[in-house]
Scaffold this motif. Structure first.
Motif, mmCIF file in Angstrom:
data_model
loop_
_atom_site.group_PDB
_atom_site.id
_atom_site.type_symbol
_atom_site.label_atom_id
_atom_site.label_comp_id
_atom_site.label_asym_id
_atom_site.label_seq_id
_atom_site.Cartn_x
_atom_site.Cartn_y
_atom_site.Cartn_z
ATOM 1 N N LYS A 254 -30.606 12.546 -48.525
ATOM 2 C CA LYS A 254 -30.763 13.960 -48.238
ATOM 3 C C LYS A 254 -31.770 14.570 -49.212
ATOM 4 C CE LYS A 254 -27.852 13.829 -44.898
ATOM 5 N NZ LYS A 254 -28.375 13.904 -43.507
ATOM 6 N N PRO A 255 -32.296 15.753 -48.912
ATOM 7 C CA PRO A 255 -33.342 16.327 -49.779
ATOM 8 C C PRO A 255 -32.946 16.406 -51.243
ATOM 9 C CG PRO A 255 -33.206 17.554 -47.736
ATOM 10 C CD PRO A 255 -32.075 16.577 -47.707
ATOM 11 N N TRP A 256 -31.677 16.681 -51.541
ATOM 12 C CA TRP A 256 -31.276 16.814 -52.945
ATOM 13 C C TRP A 256 -31.182 15.470 -53.653
ATOM 14 C CZ3 TRP A 256 -28.384 18.316 -48.705
ATOM 15 C CH2 TRP A 256 -27.249 17.568 -48.395
ATOM 16 N N GLY A 257 -31.254 14.382 -52.918
ATOM 17 C CA GLY A 257 -31.244 13.063 -53.529
ATOM 18 C C GLY A 257 -32.527 12.296 -53.277
ATOM 19 N N ARG A 258 -33.571 12.981 -52.848
ATOM 20 C CA ARG A 258 -34.821 12.340 -52.424
ATOM 21 C C ARG A 258 -35.938 12.699 -53.404
ATOM 22 N NH1 ARG A 258 -37.058 11.346 -46.501
ATOM 23 N NH2 ARG A 258 -34.826 11.039 -46.179
ATOM 24 N N TRP A 259 -36.729 11.682 -53.772
ATOM 25 C CA TRP A 259 -37.920 11.909 -54.591
ATOM 26 C C TRP A 259 -39.137 11.617 -53.719
ATOM 27 C CZ3 TRP A 259 -37.372 14.429 -59.002
ATOM 28 C CH2 TRP A 259 -36.108 14.423 -59.605
ATOM 29 N N TYR A 260 -40.081 12.534 -53.717
ATOM 30 C CA TYR A 260 -41.130 12.548 -52.700
ATOM 31 C C TYR A 260 -42.412 11.835 -53.094
ATOM 32 C CZ TYR A 260 -37.861 15.952 -50.951
ATOM 33 O OH TYR A 260 -36.711 16.557 -50.520
ATOM 34 N N LEU A 261 -42.794 11.925 -54.350
ATOM 35 C CA LEU A 261 -44.066 11.326 -54.754
ATOM 36 C C LEU A 261 -44.083 9.814 -54.500
ATOM 37 C CD1 LEU A 261 -46.827 11.920 -55.888
ATOM 38 C CD2 LEU A 261 -45.889 11.690 -58.202
ATOM 39 N N PRO A 262 -43.057 9.057 -54.859
ATOM 40 C CA PRO A 262 -43.073 7.620 -54.544
ATOM 41 C C PRO A 262 -43.156 7.352 -53.048
ATOM 42 C CG PRO A 262 -41.378 8.106 -56.180
ATOM 43 C CD PRO A 262 -41.876 9.423 -55.660
ATOM 44 N N THR A 269 -44.324 10.538 -45.359
ATOM 45 C CA THR A 269 -44.698 11.947 -45.313
ATOM 46 C C THR A 269 -43.574 12.820 -45.866
ATOM 47 O OG1 THR A 269 -43.846 12.189 -43.063
ATOM 48 C CG2 THR A 269 -46.185 11.617 -43.304
ATOM 49 N N VAL A 270 -43.936 14.035 -46.254
ATOM 50 C CA VAL A 270 -42.958 15.048 -46.633
ATOM 51 C C VAL A 270 -42.558 15.796 -45.372
ATOM 52 C CG1 VAL A 270 -42.546 17.131 -47.983
ATOM 53 C CG2 VAL A 270 -43.933 15.281 -48.940
ATOM 54 N N ARG A 271 -41.271 15.877 -45.120
ATOM 55 C CA ARG A 271 -40.783 16.513 -43.903
ATOM 56 C C ARG A 271 -40.633 18.021 -44.103
ATOM 57 N NH1 ARG A 271 -35.237 13.532 -43.563
ATOM 58 N NH2 ARG A 271 -35.252 14.497 -45.629
ATOM 59 N N GLN A 272 -40.695 18.761 -43.008
ATOM 60 C CA GLN A 272 -40.498 20.201 -43.090
ATOM 61 C C GLN A 272 -39.094 20.537 -43.562
ATOM 62 O OE1 GLN A 272 -42.692 22.637 -42.936
ATOM 63 N NE2 GLN A 272 -41.023 24.041 -43.458
ATOM 64 N N CYS A 273 -38.116 19.704 -43.208
ATOM 65 C CA CYS A 273 -36.747 19.969 -43.652
ATOM 66 C C CYS A 273 -36.599 19.826 -45.158
ATOM 67 C CB CYS A 273 -35.758 19.065 -42.922
ATOM 68 S SG CYS A 273 -35.991 17.296 -43.199
ATOM 69 N N ASP A 274 -37.420 18.979 -45.790
ATOM 70 C CA ASP A 274 -37.402 18.871 -47.246
ATOM 71 C C ASP A 274 -37.910 20.155 -47.885
ATOM 72 O OD1 ASP A 274 -36.563 16.093 -47.315
ATOM 73 O OD2 ASP A 274 -38.588 15.594 -46.649
ATOM 74 N N VAL A 275 -39.007 20.660 -47.354
ATOM 75 C CA VAL A 275 -39.576 21.913 -47.860
ATOM 76 C C VAL A 275 -38.578 23.054 -47.688
ATOM 77 C CG1 VAL A 275 -41.462 23.569 -47.611
ATOM 78 C CG2 VAL A 275 -41.921 21.108 -47.375
ATOM 79 N N SER A 305 -49.309 17.940 -52.260
ATOM 80 C CA SER A 305 -50.732 18.019 -52.580
ATOM 81 C C SER A 305 -51.433 16.694 -52.286
ATOM 82 C CB SER A 305 -50.906 18.379 -54.055
ATOM 83 O OG SER A 305 -52.260 18.368 -54.424
ATOM 84 N N LEU A 306 -50.838 15.603 -52.682
ATOM 85 C CA LEU A 306 -51.425 14.294 -52.425
ATOM 86 C C LEU A 306 -51.444 13.991 -50.942
ATOM 87 C CD1 LEU A 306 -52.577 11.675 -53.571
ATOM 88 C CD2 LEU A 306 -50.222 10.825 -53.779
ATOM 89 N N SER A 307 -50.381 14.372 -50.233
ATOM 90 C CA SER A 307 -50.313 14.131 -48.805
ATOM 91 C C SER A 307 -51.413 14.873 -48.073
ATOM 92 C CB SER A 307 -48.944 14.558 -48.284
ATOM 93 O OG SER A 307 -48.849 14.345 -46.899
ATOM 94 N N HIS A 308 -51.690 16.124 -48.469
ATOM 95 C CA HIS A 308 -52.750 16.903 -47.832
ATOM 96 C C HIS A 308 -54.124 16.283 -48.094
ATOM 97 C CE1 HIS A 308 -49.899 19.756 -46.580
ATOM 98 N NE2 HIS A 308 -49.795 20.443 -47.710
ATOM 99 N N LYS A 309 -54.313 15.739 -49.294
ATOM 100 C CA LYS A 309 -55.620 15.169 -49.642
ATOM 101 C C LYS A 309 -55.880 13.863 -48.907
ATOM 102 C CE LYS A 309 -55.827 17.189 -54.283
ATOM 103 N NZ LYS A 309 -55.788 16.918 -55.752
ATOM 104 N N THR A 310 -54.806 13.138 -48.571
ATOM 105 C CA THR A 310 -54.986 11.828 -47.940
ATOM 106 C C THR A 310 -54.834 11.881 -46.431
ATOM 107 O OG1 THR A 310 -52.655 11.324 -48.291
ATOM 108 C CG2 THR A 310 -54.222 10.599 -49.987
ATOM 109 N N SER A 311 -54.443 13.048 -45.897
ATOM 110 C CA SER A 311 -54.216 13.129 -44.450
ATOM 111 C C SER A 311 -55.524 13.421 -43.718
ATOM 112 C CB SER A 311 -53.202 14.230 -44.147
ATOM 113 O OG SER A 311 -53.652 15.472 -44.625
#
Length: 311
Positions: A254-262, A269-275, A305-311
């Motif tokens: 779940k978002p509270w147990g998820r780390w996104y950069l790795p 991808t980063v999901r809208q539900c995470d945001v 930020s990294l996702s936007h740069k690589t997409s």
């Protein structure tokens, strides 16, 4: 049995009662759900049906909760998985816990609200409400067994067409409680045919073509009840882009147990539900401690930020 609640002063519920069902591990999600309701303009009673002892924010409400909002903590059914207790608990709200209320709105504890509360209640006041799932209907190719089971158990006939709804949000007026009654009746029928309600899904040998029993029986109930039904598209739970209704974090962690950069570095991808979760994790109830929240938000910002740069 009623757990000891931290309850704001306010009027008795006469409108739509919002509720969730969770275990202590999901109180983080329930806090973000509650925060999102407050941000949406929610007024009235919010009930946490809890399986286990209350702790954290449920013991003492922090400052900042509006005076017109009541929080109640009620013991949830202990003899079944909570996903199979939604209809049972909703009927208890209507009959016992809030007998003056107009209806109910159930939210899974990994859901946050994006729409205005006034828009949600306006929808519920005209029709029973659910949202479409991200997957294709499970009855495709098996329409006859689904319809036959429904007819055997209820004496009612239905055509299995239209979208499959997700069980993470259900809104229903008292006048539309046939949806809830049929939902519970059909779950109990599955139990009589060998389903163990303590399990999340129907695993192993199955006498019926159902797997996610809670959700499958909801799909039958909304088609059998004779009530007007609104099924929002997959975007209404952020399963597809463009939604402005809810955001549902269905997978794990779940978002509270998820780390996104790795995950982004691994091509995810980063999901809208995470945001959406982290936008609602701070107030009025701190869903996670401030230091942990800061690190998670930094991780999320770098990943986006990294996702936007690589997409």
């Amino acid at each position: 049995m009623t757990a000891a609640p931290a309850q704001n002063s306010g009027p008795a519920a006469t409108g739509i009662v919002a509720f969730t069902l969770c275990e202590p591990a999901y109180l983080v999600g329930a806090a973000a759900l509650f925060n999102s309701l407050i941000a949406s303009g929610f007024q009235g009673t919010f009930i946490v049906g809890l399986k286990g002892g209350p702790g954290g924010w449920l013991l003492t409400l922090p400052a900042g909760v509006p005076a017109g909002v009541n929080v109640r903590v009620i013991a949830a059914p202990g003899d079944r998985h909570l996903t199979h207790g939604k209809a049972l608990f909703a009927r208890r709200i209507l009959d016992e816990l809030e007998p003056a209320c107009t209806g109910i709105a159930y939210f899974d504890p990994d859901v946050v609200v994006k729409a205005k509360w006034s828009d949600i209640t306006a929808r519920i006041l005209t029709t029973a409400c659910v949202c479409a799932d991200e997957n294709a209907p499970p009855w495709l190719g098996q329409e006859a067994p689904w319809s036959r089971f429904a007819a055997e158990q209820t004496g009612l006939s239905t055509a299995m067409d239209g979208a499959c709804c997700n069980g993470g949000f259900v809104g229903a007026l008292r006048a539309h409680r046939a949806v809830l009654d049929l939902w519970e009746k059909l779950i109990l029928a599955c139990v009589q045919r060998g389903f163990d309600p303590r399990e999340f899904t129907w695993n192993g040998e199955r006498a019926l073509p159902f797997f996610f029993v809670d959700q499958d029986m909801l799909n039958l109930a909304i088609r059998l009840a004779g009530a007007p039904v609104w099924i929002g598209g997959p975007e209404t739970m952020d399963f597809r882009p463009g939604g402005n209704w809810l955001s549902h974090a269905i997978s794990t962690p779940k978002p509270w147990g998820r780390w996104y950069l790795p995950r982004v570095l691994a091509g995810r991808t980063v999901r809208q539900c995470d945001v959406a979760f982290w936008e609602n994790a701070a107030k009025p109830i701190p869903a996670v401690p401030a230091v942990s929240r800061w690190f998670h938000r930094l991780d999320l910002a770098l990943a986006r930020s990294l996702s936007h740069k690589t997409s």
